[in-house]
Structure formats: C-alpha cells, structure tokens
Design a protein around this motif. Structure first.
Motif, PDB file in Angstrom:
ATOM      1  N   PHE A  96       0.651 -11.380   1.727  1.00 37.09           N
ATOM      2  CA  PHE A  96       1.343 -10.101   1.537  1.00 37.09           C
ATOM      3  C   PHE A  96       1.860  -9.465   2.836  1.00 37.09           C
ATOM      4  CE2 PHE A  96      -2.338  -9.826  -1.650  1.00 37.09           C
ATOM      5  CZ  PHE A  96      -1.735 -10.729  -2.526  1.00 37.09           C
ATOM      6  N   HIS A  97       0.997  -9.371   3.877  1.00 38.90           N
ATOM      7  CA  HIS A  97       1.397  -8.817   5.173  1.00 38.90           C
ATOM      8  C   HIS A  97       1.922  -7.389   5.059  1.00 38.90           C
ATOM      9  CE1 HIS A  97       1.748 -12.744   7.718  1.00 38.90           C
ATOM     10  NE2 HIS A  97       0.697 -12.744   6.930  1.00 38.90           N
ATOM     11  N   LEU A  98       1.258  -6.570   4.242  1.00 37.14           N
ATOM     12  CA  LEU A  98       1.602  -5.154   4.169  1.00 37.14           C
ATOM     13  C   LEU A  98       0.865  -4.387   5.261  1.00 37.14           C
ATOM     14  CD1 LEU A  98       1.439  -4.608   0.302  1.00 37.14           C
ATOM     15  CD2 LEU A  98       3.428  -5.209   1.693  1.00 37.14           C
ATOM     16  N   MET A 102       0.103   2.421   5.523  1.00 38.70           N
ATOM     17  CA  MET A 102       1.371   2.915   4.989  1.00 38.70           C
ATOM     18  C   MET A 102       1.379   2.773   3.478  1.00 38.70           C
ATOM     19  SD  MET A 102       4.443   1.686   7.508  1.00 38.70           S
ATOM     20  CE  MET A 102       4.657   2.398   9.138  1.00 38.70           C
ATOM     21  N   THR A 103       2.003   3.725   2.803  1.00 40.66           N
ATOM     22  CA  THR A 103       2.129   3.644   1.349  1.00 40.66           C
ATOM     23  C   THR A 103       3.083   2.515   0.956  1.00 40.66           C
ATOM     24  OG1 THR A 103       4.016   5.154   1.272  1.00 40.66           O
ATOM     25  CG2 THR A 103       1.790   6.144   1.162  1.00 40.66           C
ATOM     26  N   ALA A 104       3.111   2.208  -0.328  1.00 49.80           N
ATOM     27  CA  ALA A 104       4.050   1.196  -0.821  1.00 49.80           C
ATOM     28  C   ALA A 104       5.477   1.562  -0.429  1.00 49.80           C
ATOM     29  CB  ALA A 104       3.923   1.065  -2.336  1.00 49.80           C
ATOM     30  N   LEU A 105       5.823   2.830  -0.614  1.00 54.76           N
ATOM     31  CA  LEU A 105       7.179   3.295  -0.288  1.00 54.76           C
ATOM     32  C   LEU A 105       7.476   3.106   1.196  1.00 54.76           C
ATOM     33  CD1 LEU A 105       9.729   4.706  -1.431  1.00 54.76           C
ATOM     34  CD2 LEU A 105       8.684   6.882  -0.749  1.00 54.76           C
ATOM     35  N   GLU A 148       0.198  -6.426  -7.461  1.00 56.14           N
ATOM     36  CA  GLU A 148       0.993  -5.259  -7.079  1.00 56.14           C
ATOM     37  C   GLU A 148       1.383  -5.330  -5.605  1.00 56.14           C
ATOM     38  OE1 GLU A 148      -0.651  -1.838 -10.160  1.00 56.14           O
ATOM     39  OE2 GLU A 148      -1.798  -2.308  -8.354  1.00 56.14           O
ATOM     40  N   GLN A 149       0.456  -5.784  -4.757  1.00 55.76           N
ATOM     41  CA  GLN A 149       0.776  -5.928  -3.332  1.00 55.76           C
ATOM     42  C   GLN A 149       1.905  -6.943  -3.131  1.00 55.76           C
ATOM     43  OE1 GLN A 149      -2.504  -5.970  -0.366  1.00 55.76           O
ATOM     44  NE2 GLN A 149      -3.861  -5.811  -2.138  1.00 55.76           N
ATOM     45  N   ARG A 151       4.233  -7.612  -5.272  1.00 54.09           N
ATOM     46  CA  ARG A 151       5.454  -6.961  -5.737  1.00 54.09           C
ATOM     47  C   ARG A 151       6.031  -6.051  -4.650  1.00 54.09           C
ATOM     48  NH1 ARG A 151       6.506  -6.928 -11.380  1.00 54.09           N
ATOM     49  NH2 ARG A 151       4.964  -8.154 -12.510  1.00 54.09           N
ATOM     50  N   VAL A 152       5.155  -5.353  -3.939  1.00 54.80           N
ATOM     51  CA  VAL A 152       5.611  -4.527  -2.820  1.00 54.80           C
ATOM     52  C   VAL A 152       6.264  -5.413  -1.758  1.00 54.80           C
ATOM     53  CG1 VAL A 152       4.917  -2.974  -0.948  1.00 54.80           C
ATOM     54  CG2 VAL A 152       3.871  -2.737  -3.213  1.00 54.80           C
ATOM     55  N   ALA A 153       5.622  -6.549  -1.472  1.00 56.94           N
ATOM     56  CA  ALA A 153       6.159  -7.475  -0.466  1.00 56.94           C
ATOM     57  C   ALA A 153       7.531  -8.010  -0.887  1.00 56.94           C
ATOM     58  CB  ALA A 153       5.183  -8.624  -0.247  1.00 56.94           C
ATOM     59  N   ILE A 154       7.695  -8.289  -2.168  1.00 56.84           N
ATOM     60  CA  ILE A 154       8.982  -8.768  -2.670  1.00 56.84           C
ATOM     61  C   ILE A 154      10.035  -7.663  -2.556  1.00 56.84           C
ATOM     62  CG2 ILE A 154      10.217  -9.498  -4.754  1.00 56.84           C
ATOM     63  CD1 ILE A 154       7.627 -10.994  -5.547  1.00 56.84           C
ATOM     64  N   ALA A 155       9.646  -6.436  -2.933  1.00 57.60           N
ATOM     65  CA  ALA A 155      10.575  -5.304  -2.813  1.00 57.60           C
ATOM     66  C   ALA A 155      11.002  -5.108  -1.362  1.00 57.60           C
ATOM     67  CB  ALA A 155       9.919  -4.038  -3.350  1.00 57.60           C
ATOM     68  N   ARG A 156      10.058  -5.235  -0.440  1.00 61.56           N
ATOM     69  CA  ARG A 156      10.371  -5.087   0.995  1.00 61.56           C
ATOM     70  C   ARG A 156      11.337  -6.176   1.455  1.00 61.56           C
ATOM     71  NH1 ARG A 156       5.359  -5.777   4.864  1.00 61.56           N
ATOM     72  NH2 ARG A 156       5.527  -7.856   3.942  1.00 61.56           N
ATOM     73  N   ALA A 157      11.112  -7.403   0.983  1.00 55.62           N
ATOM     74  CA  ALA A 157      11.978  -8.514   1.379  1.00 55.62           C
ATOM     75  C   ALA A 157      13.385  -8.358   0.816  1.00 55.62           C
ATOM     76  CB  ALA A 157      11.370  -9.835   0.916  1.00 55.62           C
TER      77      ALA A 157
END
Length: 232
Positions: A96-98, A102-105, A148-149, A151-157
C-alpha cells in the motif's frame, strides 16, 4: 504502425556492489501497446519487480534503452524522471505505501499537490468516490481495512490520470474475496480510462485476466505467450 507506450530494448541491470552484486536483468526487451494489460509472471527472484521499477524510472539501467510514451527516460536526470513519473505513471504496491499520519483524502492529494495542482483535494475526493470510499475521506490508514487501503492506493495512483499504471502484487496482501474486488477495480478502471496496465503477480487467475502474459526466469523474458504460466 503504432508506437508502443512502453518500449524496452536489451535492458541489463546489476544491483549491489563488488562480489555481492547480482545480475538482475539480462538483455530484457519488452514492448507494450497503449491500453494493453500485461501480466509479468515467474518465480521469485526472476526480476519481475525490478523490471517494473525500471519501467517506472525508479531503477537506473546499466545498458539498453527505456522508452516510455516516446521519452527515453534512461537519459533523463533524476528531477526530470520524477516529474515525468508524476504525470505519466501510477504505481500500486503490495504493501500500500500510504502515509500513516495522513487521511485517505490527504494521501490521494499528495502527488497532485507535488505537481502544483490547485484542485488537488477536489480531484482526490472524486477519485476516492470512484473507488467506493466516499464515506472514508477523513479516515487514517490504520482505521481502514487492507482492501480499503489498497483502494486508497489505487485512487492515489489514478489521480494524476497517468497513461500507465504499474502494480506490484496488488492483491498479494489481501484475502481472496477482497483481492478479487481490487482486481475488478483495477481492470475496470484501466479499461474505462484507456490506461495501460502492467502488473506483477503470482496469482494465475489474476494473470489470466490480462491481454498478455510475459514469463520471466533468471532475469530474462522466456515467453510472451498466454500459456506462460503453465510451467510456473
């Protein structure tokens, strides 16, 4: 004849120094067409993840050429490669590398802010909505499930609207059902946006969903045929 969006020719790379150095890639040539989905498969240590890092400009090759979207990135300086990657290549990792504080946003907005986008948070919110996380914008990674993490990583990419998405074992840390949902999201999003998808996986079912499979062994590409997994 169309120009491949990814075009590697006779790429070689050693990692490490002196007696401990390892010849990780040995004369690898690979072409991927725009909008194509490609699975890179093979045993552990065969050079799959390193090949992804070369495509992303995160590893410098010793010899050969790396042309991405028409640009010889092997000839660019570090700052130029970073800027190119920020616009053209989205990366999804197994772990994931979040950023934990920091929040998802905020995680999704980071690459957009680095690129100087004034609409970073608006775009980040839209991308999180697109991956089904509209209600989780203010949650931190530790408050999210593994799926969910990712999904956040995909959204960031996807937020910078890259031409290429690379994914290193994107379902490797997820249970089977969640992994299937993440795979569905990756493929559907890539198809809708015309994004070129290159992924590394040990999962035969995930690899089979790609347009093409490329098998690696001992730093070399063995075959680009769909039956590549048969011997893996």
């Amino acid at each position: 004849m169309t120009t491949p969006v990814i075009d590697l020719k006779e790429v070689s790379l050693r990692l490490g120094e002196g007696a401990s150095s390892v010849h990780v890639l040995k004369g690898v040539s690979l072409s991927v067409e725009r909008g194509e989905s490609t699975a890179i498969v093979g045993p552990s240590g065969s050079g799959k993840s390193t090949l992804l890092m070369v495509i992303a400009g995160l590893e410098r090759v010793d010899s050969g050429s790396v042309r991405i979207a028409g640009e010889r990135i092997d000839q660019l300086g570090e700052d130029a490669i970073a800027a190119f990657r920020g616009k053209m290549i989205g990366i999804v990792f197994q772990s994931f590398h979040l950023i934990p504080n920091m929040t998802a946003l905020e995680n999704v907005a980071v690459p957009l802010e680095l690129a100087g986008r004034d609409d970073a948070f608006a775009v980040a919110e839209r991308e999180l909505d697109a991956v089904g996380l509209k209600e989780r914008l203010t949650h931190y990674p530790g408050e999210l499930s593994g799926g969910e993490q990712q999904r956040v990583a995909i959204a960031r990419a996807l937020a910078p609207e890259p031409a290429i998405m690379i994914a290193d074992e994107p379902t490797g840390n997820l249970d089977q059902a969640t992994g299937r949902q993440i795979a569905d999201l990756l493929f559907s999003t890539a198809r809708e946006r015309g994004t070129t998808l290159v992924l590394v996986t040990h999962d035969p079912m995930l690899a089979a969903r790609c347009d093409r499979q490329v098998a690696m062994r001992s730093g070399r590409i063995e075959t680009a045929a769909p039956e590549a997994l048969a011997a893996v």
